[in-house]
Write a protein that holds these residues in place. Structure first.
Motif, PDB file in Angstrom:
ATOM      1  N   ASP A   1      45.774  31.064  37.942  1.00 55.50           N
ATOM      2  CA  ASP A   1      46.685  30.457  36.978  1.00 55.50           C
ATOM      3  C   ASP A   1      48.087  30.379  37.589  1.00 55.50           C
ATOM      4  O   ASP A   1      48.486  31.260  38.340  1.00 55.50           O
ATOM      5  CB  ASP A   1      46.713  31.311  35.701  1.00 55.50           C
ATOM      6  N   GLU A   2      48.836  29.308  37.248  1.00 56.14           N
ATOM      7  CA  GLU A   2      50.189  29.167  37.790  1.00 56.14           C
ATOM      8  C   GLU A   2      51.130  30.249  37.280  1.00 56.14           C
ATOM      9  O   GLU A   2      52.082  30.631  37.953  1.00 56.14           O
ATOM     10  CB  GLU A   2      50.776  27.787  37.437  1.00 56.14           C
ATOM     11  N   SER A   3      50.886  30.735  36.076  1.00 56.27           N
ATOM     12  CA  SER A   3      51.774  31.742  35.486  1.00 56.27           C
ATOM     13  C   SER A   3      51.346  33.170  35.825  1.00 56.27           C
ATOM     14  O   SER A   3      51.768  34.109  35.161  1.00 56.27           O
ATOM     15  CB  SER A   3      51.835  31.549  33.968  1.00 56.27           C
TER      16      SER A   3
ATOM     17  N   LEU B   1      47.651  39.858  43.903  1.00 57.54           N
ATOM     18  CA  LEU B   1      48.363  38.597  43.758  1.00 57.54           C
ATOM     19  C   LEU B   1      48.583  37.939  45.115  1.00 57.54           C
ATOM     20  O   LEU B   1      48.326  36.745  45.278  1.00 57.54           O
ATOM     21  CB  LEU B   1      49.710  38.829  43.068  1.00 57.54           C
ATOM     22  N   ASN B   2      49.015  38.706  46.090  1.00 57.20           N
ATOM     23  CA  ASN B   2      49.286  38.153  47.418  1.00 57.20           C
ATOM     24  C   ASN B   2      48.013  37.682  48.106  1.00 57.20           C
ATOM     25  O   ASN B   2      48.022  36.654  48.784  1.00 57.20           O
ATOM     26  CB  ASN B   2      50.019  39.174  48.289  1.00 57.20           C
ATOM     27  N   GLU B   3      46.922  38.414  47.948  1.00 57.24           N
ATOM     28  CA  GLU B   3      45.653  37.992  48.560  1.00 57.24           C
ATOM     29  C   GLU B   3      45.163  36.682  47.955  1.00 57.24           C
ATOM     30  O   GLU B   3      44.680  35.805  48.666  1.00 57.24           O
ATOM     31  CB  GLU B   3      44.589  39.085  48.396  1.00 57.24           C
ATOM     32  N   GLU B   4      45.299  36.558  46.639  1.00 54.73           N
ATOM     33  CA  GLU B   4      44.827  35.335  45.970  1.00 54.73           C
ATOM     34  C   GLU B   4      45.711  34.150  46.322  1.00 54.73           C
ATOM     35  O   GLU B   4      45.223  33.045  46.495  1.00 54.73           O
ATOM     36  CB  GLU B   4      44.760  35.531  44.464  1.00 54.73           C
ATOM     37  N   THR B   5      47.019  34.365  46.403  1.00 58.60           N
ATOM     38  CA  THR B   5      47.909  33.240  46.712  1.00 58.60           C
ATOM     39  C   THR B   5      47.750  32.813  48.164  1.00 58.60           C
ATOM     40  O   THR B   5      47.825  31.624  48.473  1.00 58.60           O
ATOM     41  CB  THR B   5      49.387  33.574  46.423  1.00 58.60           C
TER      42      THR B   5
END
Length: 92
Positions: free
Chosen positions: A43-45, A82-86
């Motif tokens: 999700d963007e948010s 978060l960093n792994e997914e982005t």
């Protein structure tokens, strides 16, 4: 059941403290759960949700509801997810 007067009082005090902490812990778990769900749904948010979860973790650590190291560990794990997914989504 406790026998001594002081043990009975401790039981009452612990029940009051548990009742006061329960809504804060519940809200904290909701923030963390929402952040993780948004991360994995890409999700963007998701960043905003992680930020809200980190604020909730810091507040609960400052109030003494969870230990500060527990809060730091959970924040670290959230940021790592978060960093792994982005990183994974930008390479597609």
């Amino acid at each position: 059941m406790a026998n001594t007067k002081s043990a009975l009082r401790a039981i009452r005090v612990n029940a009051r403290k548990r009742a006061r902490r329960k809504p804060v812990v519940s809200e904290l778990k909701t923030h963390v759960r929402n952040a993780e769900r948004m991360i994995f749904e890409r999700d963007e948010s998701a960043e905003e949700a992680v930020r809200a979860a980190i604020v909730a973790l810091d507040k609960s650590a400052n109030k003494g509801i969870i230990h500060r190291n527990n809060a730091a560990r959970r924040k670290s794990r959230l940021m790592r997810k978060l960093n792994e997914e982005t990183e994974g989504s930008s390479g597609e």
